[in-house]
Structure formats: C-alpha cells, structure tokens
Scaffold this active site. Structure first.
Site, mmCIF file in Angstrom:
data_model
loop_
_atom_site.group_PDB
_atom_site.id
_atom_site.type_symbol
_atom_site.label_atom_id
_atom_site.label_comp_id
_atom_site.label_asym_id
_atom_site.label_seq_id
_atom_site.Cartn_x
_atom_site.Cartn_y
_atom_site.Cartn_z
ATOM 1 N N SER A 344 35.374 17.738 -2.205
ATOM 2 C CA SER A 344 35.402 16.481 -1.457
ATOM 3 C C SER A 344 35.793 16.638 0.004
ATOM 4 C CB SER A 344 36.363 15.498 -2.128
ATOM 5 O OG SER A 344 37.677 16.019 -2.160
ATOM 6 N N LYS A 387 43.301 8.364 -3.774
ATOM 7 C CA LYS A 387 43.080 8.613 -2.355
ATOM 8 C C LYS A 387 43.340 7.359 -1.529
ATOM 9 C CE LYS A 387 39.737 12.299 -3.238
ATOM 10 N NZ LYS A 387 38.321 12.742 -3.121
#
Length: 493
Positions: A344, A387
């Site tokens: 990511s 996140k």
C-alpha cells in the site's frame, strides 16, 4: 494444542482414557447443537502425538462432520448441527486447507471513542471494585483517561488499558491503607484521590507513545510524503523521505532547507555544474535509487515500480526534467528498527519521487495510501478503518484513497470520518492533481487517464459545493460531478 487425542479422545485400552473435548462439550451442554468456541486456532502445534489441524479438517467440514468418530466412544457422532466459532490473531499461521473451511470475519480494533465508553462503563468500575477502593475513593478525570488511551494504550484491544487502570487502582488502594483512619466519616470525601493529566505519570509512568508527526502542522518539505499503514496495533502514519542530487553536483534536492543558505542561482559568481560540461546534467552515468528502512520484499518491489513510473510521469509533465533519470536518489522510511512490508505504499513512494523531481512540497495535512501499477493505476488496499483512525490521531485533514475503497470508507461511522475529506482516485494523474498545489507546479498538462474522482466531505461540513466548471479541461476522464480542487476554482485534470 499438540495432542490430537484431545479432539478425538483416547482409546479405552489405555489407563485414564477419556472422550475428546467435543464429546465432553456435548455431554456438559446436554444438547446436540451447542456453540463451541475454539480460541486461538492459529496457535496449533504439531509433534509426535499427531497433528490437530488434520482432525479439525474433518471437524469443521460440514460434508464430513456428520459422521465424526470419537476413539473413546467408537461410534459415529453427528456434529453438523454444532456451530463452531474460531478466533485467531492472524490467519498466516493457519494451514491453507483448514482456513478454506472457514468463513473469515475480520474484526477491526476498538477506536478511541469506543475505548472511552468501555473504560467508563466496565473497566473503571470493575478495577475499582476488585482493588477494594470503590468509586468514592478514586476520581479519574476524563482528560486523564483520554491521555491514557492515546499515549499509553494504542493497541487494538483494551487489555493493556485494563492493566493500566488496575495499576492506578492498586496504587490508590495502597495510599489509602497507609493513611491514618479518618476520625469522622464525613471526611471521607477529603481522601478521594483525583487522577489528572498532571499527576498521571506518577501512577503509570511516562507515555509509551508520542505523536508520530515528524513535521509541524503537517507541512512536509519537497520529497517527503505522509502515508498510511496497517499494523498489529492498528493504524499508523508512515513517512516516506526522498533526497537526491545530480552526479558531481554539490546541491541536493529534498529535505528541510537550511535557513540563510544561498542557492547557486543567487551567487554573484554562479557555481558551474561539472556534469553539464561533460554532456548532460548528470554526465554519462545513469541515475539510481537506494532504499533503506528495513523494508520487506513487497515494499522493495513497490519502490522499484514507483521509481519507474515516476520517471515516466515527470517526463510527461516536463520533457526537459531528467532529474530522476540522472540523479542519485535515496528513499528512506524512518524508524529502521521496525520491519515494514506491504503493497500500500506504492502511491506514497511515487508521490515522494515526483515531489523530489519537481522540487515542490505536497499540500499540508495530507496523507495517502494505495498500491501503484506500472501503468499508473491505483489498486485497492486493506485496513481502511485503522488508517483513517491513524490519520485523525495525527491531525490529517485530507486523504487520497483508492477508488475501489470507497465502500469501505463509507461504512465507517460519522465520528470516525469527522474532520476528514477523502478523495477516491483511480489513476496517479488524479493523485497529482489533489496532492500538489497548482500554483507551484502548474496544472496537469494533459487529460487525466482515470475515472472520475469521488470526494467525500466530512460529515459535519455537509455536502461540498460544486462549481459549474468543476472537472477536467475538455471533460476528459473526469465528469462534471468532480468537486473543485482545494484552493482552486475548478479541476485542472
């Protein structure tokens, strides 16, 4: 669990033989369809006594467990009506065939607001009662509890938070015992211990976690981008730093500039770049990139893909910009003692390299995540909830997320998305549009190659206003519904 006999039972020829755990559960519950909890199934062992995972293959398979045979009973037992619930901290150590027989439900950790509610409703009353002080002798103020959760107990669960509360209760109980008995009952209120932000460290020590924000007010220099990562403790911000210089050139790009330092163009007698005298900005030697930060194999591949795409993208923006093709670049992810891996960070690395090549910073209080392909596509990633929580904790205001993670973001509660504006992009062209200030780098000189960008505003701000000219020039790849870029009258992609 190491012995397969704990599941299948012992044969009656052995002394001390007994049925397996499953038959004992059916006996204790006196029903044929109980709910059986198998805790920590990822901790299965294997030795000379057998492999419990092979027995679980039969137990958890609905096509086979209707004729499960226990060695002690030696008769078929129907387990098809039993509901098995298994828990695990990670699915990596569970054998593949066994994991294939399960329906995996991933449960995210508690967020800050949930921890506060759990502490006030359950943990604080329980710890005060078990320590014997009761609710009258302990006053844990809300600000102290908030600091305890944010700076001491950031794990996904509340086990460490319970331990901290128990530690506070024990010390308060000890201080009460050491005091002399009060002469009057009405003076009991005077013995109440107040836990505040100022004296919290006296009870549980110094904070274990400090702010992860390396740059004040979220303003990063050129070559530095804030990314988002998932960890076992939840979400975390991941800073990617890139610095570089041309061969035989004393001036480096990226990083925090020295106050008062002169630029070569400001000198009375400008410094001549030796490389330019030898044919080209960097001479004949090609550029290369060094990557540090204890990165795993997946992140190393992401860095290579990011460098290749960033070189091509910068040349598309400005054909005369050959910095990444000729410069010696160093890409670093701080905290080298912490292993890091995952796909990511591709978008974050590419943005850092583009920022370095353009020598311009990104917008302040901005973070991003997403996997990048060689063609510039931004792929879906996991851990969106964690996140987002990490971004709110560090004061981030704007997020750039993959287009296919829109549904994951919209599933979050409003209080988790409060104060955040998320842009969901499908191509790196749109990452460039929303990450960089057009007044500094100029608009995207070509039509965006991605789908239209979806922008989700903060719940407390209401819907974002749309302008008539919002969208890309000539409406290429971005429809009219695309919100205007921050700080501009309309989209430029």
């Amino acid at each position: 669990m190491h012995d397969v006999a704990e599941l299948r039972g012992h044969r009656r020829t052995y002394v001390g033989a007994m049925p397996g755990k499953l038959i004992q559960c059916l006996k204790n519950t006196q029903t044929s369809n109980p709910v059986i909890l198998i805790d920590e199934i990822d901790k299965l062992g294997k030795d000379y006594r057998g492999d419990p995972s092979s027995a679980f293959l039969e137990i958890l398979d609905p096509e086979q467990n209707n004729g499960f045979r226990d060695h002690y009973l030696d008769v078929p037992v129907d387990l098809s009506r039993v509901l098995f619930v298994c828990t695990a901290n990670t699915s990596d150590t569970i054998p593949g065939p066994l994991l294939d027989r399960m329906e995996v439900i991933r449960i995210a950790g508690y967020v800050f607001e949930e921890k506060v509610a759990i502490a006030n409703q359950y943990l604080i009353p329980q710890t005060a009662e078990t320590s014997g002080i009761g609710a009258d002798l302990l006053d844990l103020q809300g600000e102290a509890l908030n600091k305890m959760i944010s700076d001491y107990a950031r794990e996904a669960g509340v086990r460490h938070l319970r331990q901290l509360l128990e530690k506070v209760s024990r010390k308060v109980a000890l201080s009460v015992v050491r005091k002399k008995p009060l002469a009057k009952v009405e003076d009991a209120a005077a013995s109440t211990t107040h836990i505040t932000v100022d004296n919290l460290a006296e009870y549980i020590g110094q904070p274990l976690h400090l702010s992860e924000q390396l740059y004040a007010a979220g303003k990063t220099p050129p070559g530095v981008v804030i990314g988002l990562a998932w960890t076992s403790l939840g979400g975390a911000t991941l800073v990617v730093e890139a610095r570089g210089r041309l061969p035989r050139s004393w001036h480096a790009r990226g990083g925090i500039g020295l106050e008062g330092m002169l630029h070569p163009s400001d000198l009375t007698h400008p410094v001549t770049d030796v490389g330019k005298q030898r044919g080209g900005a960097g001479g004949s030697s090609p550029g290369f990139m060094k990557v540090t930060g204890q990165l795993g194999s997946v992140m190393n591949e992401s860095s290579a893909i990011s460098l290749t795409y960033a070189r091509l993208f910068v040349r598309e923006l400005d054909p005369a910009n050959t910095f990444l093709d000729e410069a010696h670049v160093h890409l670093n992810v701080p905290e080298g003692a912490t292993p890091k891996d995952g796909p990511s960070a591709g978008v974050t690395m590419a943005s850092a390299l583009v920022s370095l090549a353009l020598n311009q910073p990104l917008r302040s209080n901005l973070a991003m995540t997403g996997e990048l392909t060689l063609t510039g596509k931004v792929l879906k990633v996991g851990g969106i909830k964690e996140k987002v929580i990490a971004a709110r904790r560090e004061g981030i205001k704007t997020l750039i997320l993959p287009r296919h993670n829109e549904a994951d973001y919209l599933e979050l509660k409003d209080y988790l998305r409060k104060g955040l504006t998320a842009h969901f992009v499908e191509h790196f062209d749109d990452v460039y549009r929303f990450a960089f200030d057009e007044e500094l780098v100029g608009p995207l000189p070509f039509k965006t190659r991605g789908l239209h960008v979806v922008t989700v505003s903060a719940p407390d701000e209401g819907p974002r206003p749309l302008s008539d000219d919002a969208g890309a020039p000539n409406d290429a790849g971005v429809d009219r519904g695309t919100p205007p870029l921050p700080g501009s009258g309309g989209g430029s992609g």
